[in-house]
Design a protein around this motif. Structure first.
Motif, PDB file in Angstrom:
ATOM      1  N   ASN A   1       0.864  -1.192   0.000  1.00 22.43           N
ATOM      2  CA  ASN A   1       0.000   0.000   0.000  1.00 22.43           C
ATOM      3  C   ASN A   1       0.898   1.239   0.000  1.00 22.43           C
ATOM      4  N   ASN A   2       0.785   2.111   0.983  1.00 24.80           N
ATOM      5  CA  ASN A   2       1.597   3.325   0.981  1.00 24.80           C
ATOM      6  C   ASN A   2       2.957   3.137   1.620  1.00 24.80           C
ATOM      7  N   GLY A   3       3.095   2.089   2.432  1.00 18.47           N
ATOM      8  CA  GLY A   3       4.286   1.963   3.251  1.00 18.47           C
ATOM      9  C   GLY A   3       5.403   1.154   2.625  1.00 18.47           C
ATOM     10  N   VAL A   4       6.633   1.447   3.053  1.00 20.08           N
ATOM     11  CA  VAL A   4       7.804   0.718   2.592  1.00 20.08           C
ATOM     12  C   VAL A   4       8.007  -0.527   3.447  1.00 20.08           C
ATOM     13  N   VAL A   5       8.072  -1.699   2.772  1.00 17.37           N
ATOM     14  CA  VAL A   5       8.313  -2.954   3.472  1.00 17.37           C
ATOM     15  C   VAL A   5       9.803  -3.240   3.567  1.00 17.37           C
ATOM     16  N   ASP A   6      10.500  -2.983   2.460  1.00 20.13           N
ATOM     17  CA  ASP A   6      11.937  -3.270   2.414  1.00 20.13           C
ATOM     18  C   ASP A   6      12.598  -2.331   1.429  1.00 20.13           C
ATOM     19  N   ASP A   7      13.604  -1.599   1.885  1.00 20.67           N
ATOM     20  CA  ASP A   7      14.402  -0.760   0.988  1.00 20.67           C
ATOM     21  C   ASP A   7      15.880  -0.940   1.308  1.00 20.67           C
ATOM     22  N   SER A   8      16.235  -2.110   1.824  1.00 23.14           N
ATOM     23  CA  SER A   8      17.599  -2.354   2.281  1.00 23.14           C
ATOM     24  C   SER A   8      18.632  -2.311   1.157  1.00 23.14           C
ATOM     25  N   GLN A   9      18.210  -2.544  -0.080  1.00 20.48           N
ATOM     26  CA  GLN A   9      19.163  -2.543  -1.182  1.00 20.48           C
ATOM     27  C   GLN A   9      19.026  -1.293  -2.056  1.00 20.48           C
ATOM     28  N   LEU A  10      18.310  -0.323  -1.578  1.00 18.41           N
ATOM     29  CA  LEU A  10      18.153   0.924  -2.316  1.00 18.41           C
ATOM     30  C   LEU A  10      19.286   1.871  -1.948  1.00 18.41           C
ATOM     31  N   PRO A  11      20.075   2.336  -2.920  1.00 12.83           N
ATOM     32  CA  PRO A  11      21.153   3.306  -2.619  1.00 12.83           C
ATOM     33  C   PRO A  11      20.535   4.662  -2.281  1.00 12.83           C
ATOM     34  N   LYS A  12      20.289   4.866  -1.029  1.00 18.80           N
ATOM     35  CA  LYS A  12      19.461   6.003  -0.604  1.00 18.80           C
ATOM     36  C   LYS A  12      20.127   7.353  -0.784  1.00 18.80           C
ATOM     37  N   ASP A  13      21.446   7.357  -1.035  1.00 16.86           N
ATOM     38  CA  ASP A  13      22.091   8.640  -1.267  1.00 16.86           C
ATOM     39  C   ASP A  13      21.704   9.227  -2.625  1.00 16.86           C
ATOM     40  N   ARG A  14      21.217   8.372  -3.531  1.00 20.14           N
ATOM     41  CA  ARG A  14      20.881   8.885  -4.865  1.00 20.14           C
ATOM     42  C   ARG A  14      19.527   8.411  -5.378  1.00 20.14           C
ATOM     43  N   PHE A  15      19.011   7.354  -4.823  1.00 14.40           N
ATOM     44  CA  PHE A  15      17.730   6.788  -5.267  1.00 14.40           C
ATOM     45  C   PHE A  15      16.646   7.123  -4.234  1.00 14.40           C
ATOM     46  N   SER A  16      15.468   7.422  -4.757  1.00 14.59           N
ATOM     47  CA  SER A  16      14.310   7.605  -3.879  1.00 14.59           C
ATOM     48  C   SER A  16      13.078   7.069  -4.591  1.00 14.59           C
ATOM     49  N   ALA A  17      12.102   6.666  -3.816  1.00 15.85           N
ATOM     50  CA  ALA A  17      10.869   6.146  -4.403  1.00 15.85           C
ATOM     51  C   ALA A  17       9.709   6.500  -3.502  1.00 15.85           C
ATOM     52  N   GLU A  18       8.572   6.676  -4.123  1.00 18.70           N
ATOM     53  CA  GLU A  18       7.367   6.941  -3.354  1.00 18.70           C
ATOM     54  C   GLU A  18       6.177   6.285  -4.016  1.00 18.70           C
ATOM     55  N   ARG A  19       5.182   6.031  -3.209  1.00 18.58           N
ATOM     56  CA  ARG A  19       3.942   5.443  -3.702  1.00 18.58           C
ATOM     57  C   ARG A  19       2.796   6.149  -2.988  1.00 18.58           C
ATOM     58  N   LEU A  20       2.394   7.240  -3.589  1.00 23.55           N
ATOM     59  CA  LEU A  20       1.335   8.041  -3.008  1.00 23.55           C
ATOM     60  C   LEU A  20      -0.014   7.385  -3.252  1.00 23.55           C
ATOM     61  N   LYS A  21      -0.876   7.416  -2.264  1.00 13.47           N
ATOM     62  CA  LYS A  21      -2.240   6.885  -2.355  1.00 13.47           C
ATOM     63  C   LYS A  21      -2.271   5.388  -2.615  1.00 13.47           C
ATOM     64  N   GLY A  22      -1.131   4.727  -2.452  1.00 12.06           N
ATOM     65  CA  GLY A  22      -1.106   3.274  -2.571  1.00 12.06           C
ATOM     66  C   GLY A  22      -1.362   2.734  -3.952  1.00 12.06           C
ATOM     67  N   VAL A  23      -1.166   3.561  -4.984  1.00 12.66           N
ATOM     68  CA  VAL A  23      -1.401   3.066  -6.349  1.00 12.66           C
ATOM     69  C   VAL A  23      -0.124   3.252  -7.164  1.00 12.66           C
ATOM     70  N   ASP A  24      -0.033   4.376  -7.892  1.00  6.93           N
ATOM     71  CA  ASP A  24       1.132   4.623  -8.737  1.00  6.93           C
ATOM     72  C   ASP A  24       2.385   4.820  -7.897  1.00  6.93           C
ATOM     73  N   SER A  25       3.520   4.592  -8.546  1.00  8.40           N
ATOM     74  CA  SER A  25       4.784   4.796  -7.858  1.00  8.40           C
ATOM     75  C   SER A  25       5.782   5.474  -8.789  1.00  8.40           C
ATOM     76  N   THR A  26       6.697   6.229  -8.180  1.00  3.58           N
ATOM     77  CA  THR A  26       7.760   6.888  -8.925  1.00  3.58           C
ATOM     78  C   THR A  26       9.099   6.531  -8.301  1.00  3.58           C
TER      79      THR A  26
END
Lengths: 116, 110
Positions: free
Chosen positions: A51-76
């Motif tokens: 849904n809206n929440g992050v379950v796992d982002d342990s392998q996401l290079p957070k210094d340069r990568f970001s992601a969001e899923r607003l309203k629990g549908v589309d994601s960027t």
């Protein structure tokens, strides 16, 4: 039933530029995944949303990568700034049941990113 | 944590059989198999849960031996449409992550 949609299909940028990818999962699917697939390798999970929440982002290079899923549908998924090693296909997948990796994942066509 | 697949590549003639293996160094809860054709998204084939089950999908079947932490995909009487790269994805016991192997490229020729 419509499949997972992604855009753009192809993107070419220069290093240090920023880029964003969009994903629309199958209607009603609670779980959304972003994978990075480097040529000749298997997909690597970057981030998993339930849904809206992050379950796992342990392998996401957070210094340069970001992601969001607003309203629990589309994601960027965004990369800022891009590096040469970010050249890959970025796959979005979704599954219907909230939680658990034993659900079938349906993949989108992917976005092929080339960083020059 | 990435599973190891073997062989890396195989070439078959139509009608021949093949086996693709997937092994992990960690205890597994489930194994997922996907096929990806060049330039396309991975397509789901089947999921196997711990318990040593075996599943079939037309002439493609798979087994999962949780004690050996291994799974095998069996393709019988191969068809041209079977060509592609096969990936296993493994889920560790107690985890919520899916790790994909490096893939096995299968080419079926007439």
């Amino acid at each position: 039933e419509a499949g997972v949609a992604q855009s753009p299909r192809y993107k070419i940028i220069e290093k240090r530029q920023s880029v964003a990818f969009w994903c629309n999962p199958i209607s009603g699917h609670a779980t959304l995944y972003w994978y990075q697939q480097i040529l000749g390798q298997g997909p690597k999970l970057l981030i998993q949303f339930q849904n809206n929440g992050v379950v796992d982002d342990s392998q996401l290079p957070k210094d340069r990568f970001s992601a969001e899923r607003l309203k629990g549908v589309d994601s960027t998924l965004k990369i800022q700034p891009a590096k040469l090693e970010d050249s890959a296909v970025y796959l979005c997948a979704s599954s219907s049941i909230a939680g658990g990796m034993t659900d079938t994942q349906y993949f989108g066509p992917g976005t092929r990113l080339t960083v020059l | 944590q990435q599973p190891v697949q073997s062989p890396q590549a195989v070439i078959l003639r139509e009608g021949e059989d093949a086996v693709i293996n997937c092994s992990s160094s960690k205890a597994l809860y489930s194994v997922h198999w996907y096929r990806q054709k060049h330039g396309e998204a991975p397509v789901f084939l089947m999921i196997l849960l711990k318990g040593g089950e075996q599943k079939g999908h037309e002439k493609i079947s798979a087994s999962f031996n949780e004690k050996k932490q291994q799974s095998s995909l069996y393709l019988t009487a191969s068809q041209l449409s079977y060509s592609g790269t096969y990936f296993c994805g493994t889920e560790k016991t107690g985890a919520n992550n899916l790790f994909f192997g490096t893939g096995t490229r299968l080419t079926v020729i007439p």
